[in-house]
Design a protein around this motif. Sequence first.
Motif, mmCIF file in Angstrom:
data_model
loop_
_atom_site.group_PDB
_atom_site.id
_atom_site.type_symbol
_atom_site.label_atom_id
_atom_site.label_comp_id
_atom_site.label_asym_id
_atom_site.label_seq_id
_atom_site.Cartn_x
_atom_site.Cartn_y
_atom_site.Cartn_z
ATOM 1 N N UNK A 139 0.836 -1.198 0.000
ATOM 2 C CA UNK A 139 0.000 0.000 0.000
ATOM 3 C C UNK A 139 0.866 1.241 0.000
ATOM 4 N N UNK A 140 0.387 2.313 -0.613
ATOM 5 C CA UNK A 140 1.137 3.583 -0.572
ATOM 6 C C UNK A 140 1.296 4.062 0.870
ATOM 7 N N UNK A 141 2.367 4.788 1.098
ATOM 8 C CA UNK A 141 2.659 5.285 2.442
ATOM 9 C C UNK A 141 2.486 6.791 2.566
ATOM 10 N N UNK A 142 2.533 7.501 1.454
ATOM 11 C CA UNK A 142 2.381 8.960 1.520
ATOM 12 C C UNK A 142 1.748 9.462 0.229
ATOM 13 N N UNK A 143 1.302 10.701 0.250
ATOM 14 C CA UNK A 143 0.649 11.305 -0.924
ATOM 15 C C UNK A 143 1.083 12.755 -1.042
ATOM 16 N N UNK A 144 0.932 13.314 -2.254
ATOM 17 C CA UNK A 144 1.182 14.737 -2.518
ATOM 18 C C UNK A 144 0.147 15.199 -3.544
ATOM 19 N N UNK A 145 -0.667 16.188 -3.139
ATOM 20 C CA UNK A 145 -1.754 16.678 -4.009
ATOM 21 C C UNK A 145 -1.378 18.065 -4.491
ATOM 22 N N UNK A 146 -1.171 18.177 -5.789
ATOM 23 C CA UNK A 146 -0.837 19.467 -6.395
ATOM 24 C C UNK A 146 -2.127 20.205 -6.738
ATOM 25 N N UNK A 147 -2.318 21.398 -6.077
ATOM 26 C CA UNK A 147 -3.521 22.201 -6.343
ATOM 27 C C UNK A 147 -3.122 23.679 -6.331
ATOM 28 N N UNK A 148 -4.074 24.552 -6.299
ATOM 29 C CA UNK A 148 -3.817 25.971 -6.512
ATOM 30 C C UNK A 148 -2.996 26.618 -5.421
ATOM 31 N N UNK A 149 -3.169 26.243 -4.168
ATOM 32 C CA UNK A 149 -2.453 26.888 -3.068
ATOM 33 C C UNK A 149 -1.086 26.277 -2.776
#
Length: 974
Positions: free
Chosen positions: A280-290
């Motif tokens: 399973x993935x251990x971390x995430x990064x969400x690229x958005x406007x802020x």
Amino acid sequence: MASILDEYEDSLHRSVSVPQSRATVGIPHSGYVNARLEKETPIFNKQRIDFAPPEKINSLVVSSNQLCMSLGKDTLLRIDLGKPDEPNQVELGRKDEAKVYKMFLDHTGSHLLIALNTSECLYLNRSVQKVRALSRWKGHLIESVGWNKFLGSETNTGPILVGTSQGQIYEAEISVSEGSLFSTNPDQYFRQVYTLEEESGPAPVCCLEIERGLEGKFFIIATTRKRLFQFVGKVPEGTEQQGFSSIFAVHADHLPSFREFPANLGFSEIAFYTPKLRSNPRSFAWMMGNGVLYGTLDYSRPDSILSDERVWVYPPDIDITVNKPISIVLTQFHFLLLLPDRVKAVCTLNGQVVFQDLFLEKFGLLTRMIKDPTVQQIWIHTEKVVFRYHVQRESRDVWKMYMNMNKFDLAKEYCKDRPECLDIVLAKEAEHCFQNKRYLDSAKCYALTQNYFEEIALKFIEAKQEEALMEFLIKKLSNLKPSEKTQTTLLTTWLTELYLNWLGILQGDPSQRNLYLDTREKFRTFLSSPKNKDCLFNNRASIYELLASHGDTEHMVYFAVIMQDYERVVAHHCQHDEYDEALNVLSRHRDEKLFYKFSPVLIQHIPKKVVDAWISMGSRLDARNLIPALVNYSQSASTQQINEAIRYMEFCVYQLEETQQAIHNYLLSLYALCRPDSLLSYLEQAGTNPNRIHYDLKYALRLCAEHGHHRACVHIYKVMELYEEAVDLALQVDVDLAKSCADLPEDDEELRKKLWLKIARHVVQEEKDVKKAMACLSSCALLKIEDVLPFFPDFVTIDHFKEAICNSLEDYNKHIEELKREMEEATQSAKRIREDIQEMRNKYGSVEPQEKCAACDFPLLNRPFYLFLCGHMFHYDCLLQAVFPNLPAYKQAKLEDLQKKLAATSQPSKSHHRPKDADTNSLGKGQQSREQIKADIDDIVAAECVYCGELMIRSIDKPFIDPQKYEEEMQSWL
């Protein structure tokens, strides 16, 4: 303390060799040498792919080492990166103006979805060459796909989720038949399950991700341009193939939990980091406007999988209105942002840009960035060129970031194989703990660093933290190598001094009793540590001096026991009149030398216990070495106390069966002094054989004479075979005792008679007892009345010994008669012998003419022969040949000599002018000599029959064939 510190510093400097030249090599304070011989490889190493596309690249996807690329309007290129020289080209077969909008490749690299800008979707399986249209998907512009990593296979996708540009989420399933062609339509079903909205209404579904947690719980992450939604629910076991409708159904009446940010890029993208394949993935990064929302995934949480969230704003040179980021990729410690002309890598620990790669204008604008999760490679492409980034040793500088964040445990974890970096982290952690007054923790860390010893020690001394200083020294000591003996000695000595100071302070404060006991236990553990044993043993003299200077006798004894210096322990107990304790130490450790040394002292105070201890040691003790202690003790002790010495000597003699003369002599002296009754029984038990007696006879005689033990002296005289002295002394004690001595020389009748005469004289002259004198005559057959009469006075009446005289006369008459009878018998015997001799002279035997020799079996009368009484007859030479080998050597020599003489007498005289009378006389003498020689030869040869006499009996064990002639005999038979 300062001197010890200076000595340790000098020894430390001697043990570490430092180069003199520092022009090219830097030596930091930690003692490690940092020398980079070549430029270090960057974390993100870019490589341009040697590929010139015939048409512009529209889209590119990679998964499980499978790369798919859309070229131009109608071409699809598939490459197995394991076999890059064998690309596969597939034609889409479109005649209209449709273009590829996006492509989606599943985690196995088997299922490829191609979204067209005409709101159509195509499907291509890795095992086939023909692209199939998904009829049920028509009319939807596909923005995202959530693959099913749990039920998908190479021929079936399992239930998947599809996001559209209108905000709808559809559930679908694609299946490939067993044959080479699709059975009917590959899309099994396509149904809507949810619609995502923002404040202005439905919004495009930018990303979809499906993850499974604990106990059958599923987490579905969906993003729009400004929002991140989470759908959480359980799928009943066995119904996973039915899809995720039940999870979305829960949120039909209310919105699920979501994160929302005000700024808007017009799209968003989420990336995940999976450490290992099929995990399973251990971390995430969400690229958005802020900016970028970064966090970890916690599958144990009930409602939200997102954890430890933080927003890293974009670097200052990124303006979302001008050069907004295009794509994002997440690695273990970084996320990479793709801009139109460059790539930026930002550390997820501190938000700092650690890497930037600018692309030349000739390559064109960067279009897309994607990561292959199975091999951790990052791909970037423009319309003309493809690049690949290899991630190498990404964690090399992570320790430094964790250290700056004061997360020292994590920092040490990531530099455990780099000692120079670990030393820096430990030094920083130690300083941090020291500033926060956590002195013990600081000491533990400082002890693991290579910082200068004296600086650290002085730091704790100035802060008056002796406990922390001790902890530092203990840890430093435990980290020293066995070869660093000087440093070990100094630290051990210093720690002993500190412990003793600290114990002295605590002992005087009743309120610190518990701390004192705890510190004392630590000190004893330190002294008894196996690692410190050799050092403490080699420097025990210094440790004893320290303990003595502090007056700590308790620990001096404890240390002596650890060092097995029991001599010092026993001496300490004796000095303090603790004799029972001293004896307990001796009995427990059973050291013979210590028994010999301290027994003279202990036996003066606890004699019974000491003797018991000696007896328990048994044969391990040499009683000869204990005699000096017993002698000193017996000279100043009473009779009752001497009995303890006798008890041990008796144990040695009777139980251990000691034969040492010194032991027996000493026991004799004790008996003579205090136990005369036991003396005689001991002597009698020892026996009368001088070779088996273990005491010194002369010493025993002198000892018994000095103490007036006459019976014992008589016994010793008897053993020494001095019977006259024994009788003389016995007559002073008891006549019966003298009589027993007089009968001892059994083989010497003269001596016996002499001894009995002494007894008779004593009885007559000293006791004047005629009856007892007459009893002596009856006791000894050697004495006669005439031997005793001279001892009587001249006027003694004959009545007292008349009977004895008559008896004596009768004995003489009997003896005369016996002699007469013996003379008559001798006369008769001589007469019979003369008659036998005469008879033998007249005895003869007859020989027949046909008789043969018993040896050669030839006629007997042909040569001189012998006739024996047994009837055997032998020729002279045959008998001589049979007898000679069996004669003794001296008889063989004599026989040869006689034969030579016989041969000489048989030769005629050489003189022809002798007178007749002379010849006659010579002949007579020669004839007589010849007859004598023949008689001597007959005595040797014909003494007995060779077949019937002793000669045959003696030869019974001789072999028939002489061993020396065996080989010759054996050859004669061949």
